[in-house]
Enzyme design. Structure first.
Site, PDB file in Angstrom:
ATOM      1  N   CYS A 183       0.804  -1.224   0.000  1.00 24.66           N
ATOM      2  CA  CYS A 183       0.000   0.000   0.000  1.00 24.66           C
ATOM      3  C   CYS A 183       0.832   1.267   0.000  1.00 24.66           C
ATOM      4  CB  CYS A 183      -0.898   0.052   1.228  1.00 24.66           C
ATOM      5  SG  CYS A 183      -2.083  -1.269   1.311  1.00 24.66           S
TER       6      CYS A 183
ATOM      7  N   GLY B  67       1.127  -0.080  -5.126  1.00 24.39           N
ATOM      8  CA  GLY B  67      -0.125  -0.833  -5.162  1.00 24.39           C
ATOM      9  C   GLY B  67      -0.887  -0.548  -6.430  1.00 24.39           C
TER      10      GLY B  67
ATOM     11  N   ASN C 268      -1.211   1.275   5.427  1.00 22.63           N
ATOM     12  CA  ASN C 268      -0.080   0.570   4.832  1.00 22.63           C
ATOM     13  C   ASN C 268       0.624  -0.176   5.951  1.00 22.63           C
ATOM     14  OD1 ASN C 268       3.224   1.567   3.723  1.00 22.63           O
ATOM     15  ND2 ASN C 268       2.153  -0.318   3.296  1.00 22.63           N
ATOM     16  N   GLY C 269       0.689  -1.483   5.844  1.00 19.65           N
ATOM     17  CA  GLY C 269       1.339  -2.287   6.882  1.00 19.65           C
ATOM     18  C   GLY C 269       0.572  -3.562   7.138  1.00 19.65           C
TER      19      GLY C 269
ATOM     20  N   CYS D  19      11.795  -0.553   7.629  1.00 18.79           N
ATOM     21  CA  CYS D  19      11.922  -1.725   6.759  1.00 18.79           C
ATOM     22  C   CYS D  19      13.119  -1.558   5.819  1.00 18.79           C
ATOM     23  CB  CYS D  19      10.649  -1.873   5.938  1.00 18.79           C
ATOM     24  SG  CYS D  19      10.788  -3.051   4.579  1.00 18.79           S
TER      25      CYS D  19
ATOM     26  N   TYR E  35      14.652  -1.998  -2.480  1.00 13.10           N
ATOM     27  CA  TYR E  35      13.874  -2.136  -3.701  1.00 13.10           C
ATOM     28  C   TYR E  35      12.564  -1.345  -3.770  1.00 13.10           C
ATOM     29  CZ  TYR E  35      10.555  -4.224  -6.964  1.00 13.10           C
ATOM     30  OH  TYR E  35       9.599  -4.400  -7.923  1.00 13.10           O
TER      31      TYR E  35
ATOM     32  N   ASP F 125      18.845  -6.010  -7.680  1.00 13.08           N
ATOM     33  CA  ASP F 125      18.766  -5.490  -6.313  1.00 13.08           C
ATOM     34  C   ASP F 125      18.571  -6.595  -5.285  1.00 13.08           C
ATOM     35  OD1 ASP F 125      15.646  -5.693  -6.148  1.00 13.08           O
ATOM     36  OD2 ASP F 125      16.113  -4.595  -7.987  1.00 13.08           O
TER      37      ASP F 125
ATOM     38  N   CYS G  16       7.959 -11.789   5.439  1.00 12.35           N
ATOM     39  CA  CYS G  16       7.614 -10.522   6.090  1.00 12.35           C
ATOM     40  C   CYS G  16       6.188 -10.612   6.620  1.00 12.35           C
ATOM     41  CB  CYS G  16       7.725  -9.364   5.096  1.00 12.35           C
ATOM     42  SG  CYS G  16       7.247  -7.783   5.829  1.00 12.35           S
TER      43      CYS G  16
ATOM     44  N   CYS H 224      14.468  -2.784  10.545  1.00 11.89           N
ATOM     45  CA  CYS H 224      13.876  -4.105  10.631  1.00 11.89           C
ATOM     46  C   CYS H 224      14.556  -4.929   9.544  1.00 11.89           C
ATOM     47  CB  CYS H 224      12.372  -4.071  10.372  1.00 11.89           C
ATOM     48  SG  CYS H 224      11.675  -5.744  10.195  1.00 11.89           S
TER      49      CYS H 224
ATOM     50  N   CYS I  11      13.512 -10.120   7.449  1.00 12.39           N
ATOM     51  CA  CYS I  11      13.523 -11.005   6.279  1.00 12.39           C
ATOM     52  C   CYS I  11      14.929 -11.511   5.964  1.00 12.39           C
ATOM     53  CB  CYS I  11      12.907 -10.308   5.067  1.00 12.39           C
ATOM     54  SG  CYS I  11      13.773  -8.811   4.573  1.00 12.39           S
TER      55      CYS I  11
END
Lengths: 486, 486, 486, 486
Positions: free
Chosen positions: B20, B47, B121-122, B263, B269, B373, B409, B460, B463
């Site tokens: 998002c 999105g 968003n999240g 993040c 990316y 990337d 994630c 964070c 991942c």
């Protein structure tokens, strides 16, 4: 006092717009409509206004066309019902008449049980005369475009019982101008080029399980997408026919033409960089244009940036030759698409920023060389230079990796009228001032020719040097060809 | 026995998809809906499934949303009737549930005359518990998404007569997870971040004729498009309120959070290269990732090419650091858009060639370093390497300018399940073989952190290193969070 | 030689088409856009080409319009964002110019911060002169329709700072012709009629919980659908204003007009049978037309059938008066809708059978009286009589429950040019032969007047008796008014 | 707390909905797709949810289908590319599963190069068992509808190399229920009925220039529209095949069935009044139902009115028999179409008034007999009676020209569950009170049979008398058949 404005298509700027692309396939064993779809998809840059296909099965010939992008015109259900042994496809951007369904191609005609469909890339210069002649013979016209004239001229002969090859041999010599045609009849698919070969056209082949599929395309990059191999280009004045007996070729002109005049703008900007024309990979030609410009001008700056994506090969060539580092200074919006929404007057800069966003940290206090492939009307260049200055650049040197475009094209490209061509209206100092640049440098014609590795007389350079290889009546030479409605 | 297949959306590959983007504006003197339009347009990469806006005027609050791209959902007529003093917008790619209108955001609620709309968003990690609790209190849910849970939790308090600020302070601490929210009530526009600030959010301002317009955005590049100036980022746990009195800010968490966990994938990316996060221009961070990878590995090759466009900055950084020349070897289709047409089984290579076409002359007989990337599922990389080998490359060395992505994630990005993450399933030699490469090299985590110029504990990195800053219940840790339907 | 034909709208026949309907509402406490929607839905028969609304909220005025039926132009999402305290709506069938979005109404104008929208039913006779005058003053026109002229004339005065009432009083007396107008400004909704009241207009009211909602409508049947009560009709030359202070009325003409000239065709065919005009329920007037025709002609037959649905009341009246039994002989397709598909030449009878199917067993060997409300061009009547003969009727007597339509309408109805009006081109015996009937009988003008219960001089009967109450310049009197494009 | 409601299709009421209609044509010399279009157009009342066609040409078989009305699914361009020597068409209203594209028919299958398409009207009662059996054999299902089961059962045999006739003879006897099928293979078009002939099906022919075109249709009225002549009905258990050799017929059942059980509801309401079934014109049967009801009940009132259009023949029959005058008391909106907009809660009466508007002057102070063809759920009748009372009627006597509908249909009609069938839940006095009527009278079953001129045992009367001619498992007998998703 102002009514609600009708929606207008928002484009970034003034790049010349190619009018059309053609693609064809003969492959009774394959999924014709899907191959046409992906071929047209790869040619989408040659026309975004409308798209269409015609396919033949048995003695039937059917067509489907519509306004918009290839992906908007066709869907699974349509592709599923468009079956056939051969087909042609077309993408179009119209320059004459308004953007209406009736102008979408291929044009489909039937008379006395004879059926044909035709797609055209190029522009005739004797449309009026041909149309008047046909009208006197009772032919009715639905559009003002030259493609309809060519289709009806062909049908005039074809509907008498001639083969389509015979009809081509009688009809086409009456046409003057630039034209690459895709033609389909119930049993054959044909492609051909005008006697000077102004617009490109090539042939591809795919062998699978002992069966051969034939393709033709405005550009070789569209052969790659369908996994076909580029065999060769169609020669000026040559027609190539595909049918149950395979492929055969003939020259429809009285004598085999000895001279090619391929459009130089295909090399500079129009065609995809991954396409080949006359054996040259355009990406490498474009890098060489940048290299050659570096050889002609004494550049002194901190960084080289390009107007992405089309100016990037030129910029990389120039950067390497000068030793000045290439940087990405303008970021292109990855998802920019068609939008018909205009920013309001207050949002003047939004228009260019929708496509390009400058990186301040890259350009701040730098002397920047901005490389673009060409300048046509100049408005976009002006806006981009303003963006770069806003980003803090100390100097902006515009490097145009092609010569000034000063004369309109009458052979199938919508450049502009001569009045709109900025290079025909201003001297270099005036242009430098207009654009807000510190300097403006163009590549020479010799440097351009050298970058292609071909010879001077293989090109139509009319937009650069006013030498029109196909005679244009005087009144047309300064303004765009305007066809009157029927 | 096979029915007609339903149309499927053809995507090239396996890049993680951001779920998002949010954008907001407070500007009673400007054309709100048009500003939201262009802001969302610039966030389209976050999105593409649905888009929506909510605007307030007087005591009214209206919303409009639909499936598709921003340019497909809105037209002039809709923008003209969406008037207001403030508004929020949202673009979405859904990872849970199917792609349906009901999931488009902003979510609009009204109860007892209280109205609010919310865009998110999240991803929450305690959605189930919160929803169960609300359902026991009689709240009905229409979707399975966590955004509806947050909206209804807020409304539970807001509809009692509290201010929206008070409702935020009571409701939000009950939510665990990553969330950047855009909220609108008839008189106010609010944005806020979770206590760790996992998803980005920044504030912009535009002064014109003595009047101030305020903006917020998931990314700073969207402020550029509306010609607003980036003031600052919203801090973790901070809420910023815009209304007739201007802008004010408060921390909705009990104490001001001291730790940020942005993040890392936004840096690698997701976010646009022309966006700033924590003061860093992502384009330069990405170049530095390439540079750092060059420092960690002893590359020996003839040319460096990138997977355009996202891998290009990394490739340029790597090329410069190694001294191996950067070349454009894969040409991206300029007009590639959304298509729902699938190539048939026979046309296997068409899928990747629709987006990328290799330049044989650039790569033939060359030892190629292919820079990307990141690698997620690995399928696209495999196809691209095959393209490059077909083009005649002698060697293909895969250079990944980020560390292996091994863990899923749970904070708002649709990477994949752990089983799908190729780096968690294979050793480097296995991966090299799977991809058909001559070598595969990843950047180290230290090299990545260094490239950002920030500190290890600001990110964070779940991942990459399995350290999830927000606790995830065990059963969720290996598979994607799947919400049951209501 | 024939191109693919462009799609054409298939209509059954030659009934005159009303050009427009207007509807308005003032109700700050209700869902304005939904009320407008259902009001327009009930007026759909007055125009199927385009539909639109304009609503005001605070100082804002917004409009939404589009091509097609009311149900095609609006959806839930649009209605939800069209909020306001008052609004006007319009349905349109255009007779001049092509069917394009730009002609859809209401027309929305803004100048110097002044905003108004206008919807029109009727036709001016001095459009050219007014437009020329305004053009000389610098006003630009986007369409050729007279409604734009009226809107811009009003704006000319309104934008100087006058009240809208003052602007009406200055602008409207300059307009000659038939016009019923709906006007909206940010704070007011207005409706008015021309000095002769050629087109109908009435006012309704709804009381709910102590709050009053006001409505106006071209026809009273649309008040029924929104559950409003018909209060009264608007008088010729009267303007009625609705705003926060309720409803007030004034005469915009210099003196209060003393003479009404309501269009007789509203009584015969156009308006819905469940509408009231001048206190008369049209259904009963139409039954009486059938009754009166029975009194004038000596009918001798076995059964009476009607052309459904519009001819049914007349047929029932005639059947009762003659004692000959009424039967349903032609079945109307329950689900007939708009279709743009034309039957091919071979399928000549398909066109009429799509709408009407004859019952052989009802008509076989019968002497049939076929009752219709009127005949305009005669083509449909001819086809229907052929159907009835094919079904085995022994005799077909055409009974037209209105007088011959011989003269074109210049006041807002698309009848036809005089050449197309069959009754102006043939004698009764010629017409009988042309239609393939055994006899053709028309109602007399006296019989028609008597059926309405009103007086001769209350009507505009121009299409029947060539007496045009509003002077038409000579060159217009025999052909339709054709406005030149701007 | 309420989210924005999803749009819902607004229907007036509770009339049973027929699920499907089929149409077919064999005519190599004609424009197949256009004939199918108009045939389906005439059958639109049998299904408005989706429409589709399949046509064959050479060895190809192509289909096109979509959601919506026939006029919405097809356009000129689609019809132009749907060429063939034969074709079948289908309109559908689905009762099981949601309204989605995948459920649209004809169902198209191909396996091992064998292709067939199938359209179905009716309902199987052993779907579950058949599907389970096929699934165990490895057949995959995409929908839950019984039509897919029949199609795949046929394909199971056809794809082994049998003729389609042989496949029919093996597959169909395994199917229990009501089914009228249209089947097409590349070289043949077939139609057939179940052994009891529950759903109607008839054959038509058209001779032109020495060439014969064959048609079949669910109803004869659709033959009229294409100007074909009704030859005969297809008999129960009969299959009729059309191909290059003309028409031939066989019984696919072991023995020729001796008993027909045609659905009585086709006579009462479903089929068009201008259709013939078993040689009877339905319009006249319906008039006779009204006549017979007048003979059974002692009516005393001032006027007879109908619920238009379907109740009008019954009302005219009743009026004539009682001598009480028939009047039009409820005016049907001429242009009512599909709308998905719901009136808000406050606009309760708007819903019914969108379709019907009462004439006060006709009904004021009158004792009214309201005639309808049938009552299913009772809600609409209740609303209409309220309208009539509001219009000032002194008494309202409901006259239902068919017996009480008490039992659900399992053979292809979406009546309702038994709980929803008002006549199964209430006594006549209770119903009278519920509807707000002064009296309610139904026609007797004997009176109904008499009106058709046929015999008692020729009909399926299950919905009236609980005698199901095809055995239904007990658990299904009280509720609607619900198929589980795959």
């Amino acid at each position: 006092m102002k009514n609600c404005c009708p929606a207008q298509y928002m484009t970034l700027g003034s790049k010349p717009r190619e009018e059309c692309g053609v693609f064809g396939v003969w492959a009774p064993h394959l999924d014709i409509s899907r191959l046409l779809y992906f071929g047209l998809f790869a040619l989408q840059h040659r026309g975004q206004e409308s798209a269409g296909m015609a396919v033949s099965v048995g003695n039937a010939l059917t067509e489907y066309r519509g306004m918009g992008l290839v992906s908007q015109v066709f869907d699974e259900r349509i592709l599923n019902i468009l079956r056939g042994q051969g087909g042609i496809g077309h993408v179009r951007y119209s320059t004459t008449g308004s953007a209406v369904q009736a102008n979408a191609q291929p044009i489909f005609l039937q008379e006395n049980g004879y059926k044909l469909a035709l797609g055209h890339n190029g522009n005739l210069v004797n449309t009026r005369i041909l149309r008047e002649k046909l009208k006197r013979e009772g032919v009715h016209f639905e559009t003002t475009n030259d493609s309809e004239v060519m289709a009806k001229l062909l049908m005039k002969y074809y509907s008498t019982g001639m083969t389509i090859e015979e009809a081509v041999e009688i009809a086409l010599p009456q046409c003057q101008g630039a034209f690459t045609l895709a033609i389909i009849t119930p049993r054959k698919v044909i492609c051909l080029r005008d006697p000077l070969g102004v617009r490109p056209l090539c042939i591809g082949k795919q062998e699978q399980n002992g069966k051969t599929a034939y393709f033709f395309s405005s550009e070789s990059a569209a052969l790659d997408i369908v996994n076909a191999e580029l065999i060769r280009e169609v020669q000026p004045g040559e027609a190539v026919v595909f049918d149950m007996n395979g492929m055969k070729s003939f020259f429809w002109t009285e004598e085999k033409p000895t001279q090619e005049k391929i459009c130089m703008f295909e090399f500079i900007y129009f065609a995809r960089p991954d396409s080949y024309i006359l054996g040259r990979l355009l990406h490498l030609c474009r890098q060489k244009m940048g290299t050659n410009l570096a050889g002609e001008v004494n550049f002194d700056a901190d960084i080289v940036i390009s107007v992405p994506d089309s100016g990037t090969p030129h910029a990389i060539g120039l950067a390497k030759a000068t030793g000045i580092p290439f940087m990405e200074g303008l970021i292109k919006n990855r998802y920019v698409g068609r939008t018909f929404i205009s920013p309001s007057a207050r949002m003047r800069k939004t228009k260019v920023r929708m496509k390009l966003n400058p990186l301040k940290e890259v350009m701040k206090n730098k002397r920047v060389i901005l490389v673009d492939d060409s300048i046509v009307r100049g408005n976009t260049s002006k806006q981009i230079i303003e963006l770069i200055r806003d980003a803090g650049a100390k100097e902006v040197h515009m490097a145009v990796a092609s010569p000034p475009v000063k004369y309109p094209c009458f052979y199938g490209i919508d450049t502009a009228t001569q009045e709109e061509l900025i290079a025909s209206q201003m001297t270099i100092p005036e242009l430098t001032k207009f654009l807000g640049a510190d300097s403006v440098n163009y590549l020479s014609i010799d440097g351009l020719i050298d970058a292609t590795g071909l010879k001077y007389d293989q090109f139509c350079l009319a937009c650069l040097n006013d030498k029109y290889p196909i005679p244009i009546k005087h009144q047309l030479s300064l303004t765009k060809l305007a066809l009157e409605p029927d």
